[in-house]
Design a protein around this motif. Structure first.
Motif, PDB file in Angstrom:
ATOM      1  N   UNK A   7      72.618  35.844  67.672  1.00  0.00           N
ATOM      2  CA  UNK A   7      72.738  35.035  66.916  1.00  0.00           C
ATOM      3  C   UNK A   7      71.195  34.141  66.662  1.00  0.00           C
ATOM      4  N   UNK A   8      71.854  33.643  65.650  1.00  0.00           N
ATOM      5  CA  UNK A   8      70.961  32.738  64.775  1.00  0.00           C
ATOM      6  C   UNK A   8      69.918  32.170  65.240  1.00  0.00           C
ATOM      7  N   UNK A   9      68.549  31.564  65.438  1.00  0.00           N
ATOM      8  CA  UNK A   9      67.246  30.797  66.104  1.00  0.00           C
ATOM      9  C   UNK A   9      67.356  29.977  64.998  1.00  0.00           C
ATOM     10  N   UNK A  10      67.287  28.662  66.152  1.00  0.00           N
ATOM     11  CA  UNK A  10      66.836  27.759  65.347  1.00  0.00           C
ATOM     12  C   UNK A  10      65.369  27.553  65.339  1.00  0.00           C
ATOM     13  N   UNK A  11      65.166  26.630  64.430  1.00  0.00           N
ATOM     14  CA  UNK A  11      63.765  26.813  63.861  1.00  0.00           C
ATOM     15  C   UNK A  11      63.016  25.814  64.409  1.00  0.00           C
ATOM     16  N   UNK A  12      62.577  25.618  65.547  1.00  0.00           N
ATOM     17  CA  UNK A  12      61.403  25.303  67.119  1.00  0.00           C
ATOM     18  C   UNK A  12      61.296  25.793  67.781  1.00  0.00           C
ATOM     19  N   UNK A  13      59.988  25.860  68.053  1.00  0.00           N
ATOM     20  CA  UNK A  13      59.003  25.957  69.123  1.00  0.00           C
ATOM     21  C   UNK A  13      58.730  25.471  70.665  1.00  0.00           C
ATOM     22  N   UNK A  14      59.058  26.782  71.416  1.00  0.00           N
ATOM     23  CA  UNK A  14      59.336  25.507  72.716  1.00  0.00           C
ATOM     24  C   UNK A  14      57.571  26.537  73.222  1.00  0.00           C
ATOM     25  N   UNK A 102      72.026  23.332  73.324  1.00  0.00           N
ATOM     26  CA  UNK A 102      71.655  24.057  72.254  1.00  0.00           C
ATOM     27  C   UNK A 102      72.542  23.617  70.857  1.00  0.00           C
ATOM     28  N   UNK A 103      74.094  24.347  71.658  1.00  0.00           N
ATOM     29  CA  UNK A 103      75.123  23.539  71.031  1.00  0.00           C
ATOM     30  C   UNK A 103      75.208  22.332  69.595  1.00  0.00           C
ATOM     31  N   UNK A 104      74.563  21.207  70.862  1.00  0.00           N
ATOM     32  CA  UNK A 104      74.189  20.255  70.184  1.00  0.00           C
ATOM     33  C   UNK A 104      73.359  19.865  68.499  1.00  0.00           C
ATOM     34  N   UNK A 105      72.178  21.342  69.449  1.00  0.00           N
ATOM     35  CA  UNK A 105      71.378  20.611  68.499  1.00  0.00           C
ATOM     36  C   UNK A 105      70.886  21.538  66.934  1.00  0.00           C
ATOM     37  N   UNK A 106      72.283  22.735  67.196  1.00  0.00           N
ATOM     38  CA  UNK A 106      72.399  23.407  65.925  1.00  0.00           C
ATOM     39  C   UNK A 106      73.676  22.770  65.394  1.00  0.00           C
ATOM     40  N   UNK A 107      74.041  21.736  66.190  1.00  0.00           N
ATOM     41  CA  UNK A 107      74.674  20.645  65.208  1.00  0.00           C
ATOM     42  C   UNK A 107      73.753  19.738  64.269  1.00  0.00           C
ATOM     43  N   UNK A 168      61.144   7.409  64.248  1.00  0.00           N
ATOM     44  CA  UNK A 168      62.503   7.322  64.642  1.00  0.00           C
ATOM     45  C   UNK A 168      63.249   8.719  65.427  1.00  0.00           C
ATOM     46  N   UNK A 169      63.775   8.841  66.336  1.00  0.00           N
ATOM     47  CA  UNK A 169      64.482  10.400  67.183  1.00  0.00           C
ATOM     48  C   UNK A 169      66.300  10.003  67.087  1.00  0.00           C
ATOM     49  N   UNK A 170      66.702  10.888  67.335  1.00  0.00           N
ATOM     50  CA  UNK A 170      68.192  11.181  68.107  1.00  0.00           C
ATOM     51  C   UNK A 170      67.564  10.621  69.458  1.00  0.00           C
ATOM     52  N   UNK A 171      68.652   9.896  69.657  1.00  0.00           N
ATOM     53  CA  UNK A 171      69.255  10.264  71.290  1.00  0.00           C
ATOM     54  C   UNK A 171      70.422  11.690  70.669  1.00  0.00           C
ATOM     55  N   UNK A 172      70.235  12.457  72.065  1.00  0.00           N
ATOM     56  CA  UNK A 172      71.004  13.728  72.899  1.00  0.00           C
ATOM     57  C   UNK A 172      72.137  13.151  73.483  1.00  0.00           C
ATOM     58  N   UNK A 173      73.207  13.836  74.030  1.00  0.00           N
ATOM     59  CA  UNK A 173      74.103  13.890  74.621  1.00  0.00           C
ATOM     60  C   UNK A 173      73.779  15.050  75.575  1.00  0.00           C
TER      61      UNK A 173
END
Length: 299
Positions: A7-14, A102-107, A168-173
């Motif tokens: 699958x495609x990777x999100x442009x995030x570094x852990x 992962x799904x929420x961040x992909x969106x 600012x930030x986004x609060x994830x579910x």
């Protein structure tokens, strides 16, 4: 272990911190391995099988750095690693990113992250001896988990450090699972050490110490409001506040509904630990007054 990412990777570094985490590191890496573009492990010279397990993932980047404290280690990583992406996901080895996260961040990334958004917050889902602790005011508890490179840091505290997002930030579910202990012995040993650190900090606290930390704000984001609640707690009389807090958590917030694990967790974490902090505050002040009476010098 899967040999290939899919699958495609999100442009995030852990960035994952480790020291003797052979029991945790594989599951932690697996929870982000298939959907994050880059993974760093910053190890504090582990002596168990941690490094061997990490080596099974050839595209996980591992560096070693002497550990001074959690804040210093995190901020060293931000300043010294060659981070490829604009967003950084901070994990400990006993954390697990849930698939829903992962799904929420992909969106969000598929739509595009607005320039005014510099981070994401999510609640931790505490797992204690196999049980998800939902009651007692322990869920949801929000933390900054991801921030834009150059727009975040770990606050300089000796205990209970949080990440600061500048902007600012986004609060994830969705949640990050936090497996907080492998045994009661480990749990109580850690909390005894942390009680000493928190007691010293509570005594030394001043307004000047707020610089570079999550601010206490009743009207702020979930982390800032929780910090406000923490400071409010310390405004109540020593020892009395422990009983009030435990009653609030165990009775009013339903901690008693969580079975034997809930009883053990809420009593140890919500009463014993908080009582130990206050006892150490009292002991430190008593010893200071005793020393002053002997030397005639006030500190």
């Amino acid at each position: 272990m899967s040999s290939e990412k899919s699958g495609s990777k999100l442009p995030i570094t852990a960035i994952i911190l480790t020291y003797n985490e052979e029991k945790n590191i594989r599951d932690c890496i697996e929870s982000v391995y298939h959907w994050l573009d880059e993974i760093y492990v910053v190890d504090s010279f582990s002596t168990d099988r941690t490094l061997e397990i990490i080596s099974e993932y050839p595209d996980v980047k591992m560096v070693q750095h002497d550990f001074e404290n959690y804040s210093t280690q995190r901020n060293w990583a931000f300043q010294n690693l060659d981070i490829a992406n604009d967003f950084i996901f901070n994990l400990d080895a006993d954390h697990r990113a849930m698939p829903e996260l992962a799904d929420e961040l992909r969106n969000h990334f598929s739509i595009g992250i607005p320039q005014n958004i510099n981070g994401f917050m999510a609640s931790r889902r505490t797992m204690f001896l196999g049980r998800w602790i939902k009651k007692g005011g322990h869920y949801p508890v929000y933390h900054a988990i991801i921030f834009r490179k150059g727009h975040g840091e770990c606050e300089q505290k000796n205990y209970d450090q949080h990440f600061i997002i500048h902007g600012e930030s986004i609060v994830l579910k969705s949640n990050v699972i936090d497996i907080i202990t492998e045994s009661l012995s480990t749990f109580t040993e850690r909390h005894n050490k942390w009680a000493t650190l928190e007691a010293a900090e509570a005594i030394a606290y001043s307004k000047e110490m707020e610089a570079g930390r999550v601010k206490a704000d009743k009207e702020g984001n979930p982390m800032e409001y929780r910090r406000y609640q923490r400071m409010k707690y310390y405004s109540y009389p020593i020892f009395l506040r422990v009983f009030l807090y435990f009653g609030y958590r165990f009775v009013l917030k339903g901690g008693f509904l969580e079975g034997k694990q809930g009883l053990v967790f809420h009593f140890l974490q919500g009463f014993w630990f908080r009582f130990l902090v206050d006892a150490k505050i009292w002991e430190m002040k008593y010893n200071q007054e005793l020393n002053e009476s002997k030397t005639g010098v006030k500190r």
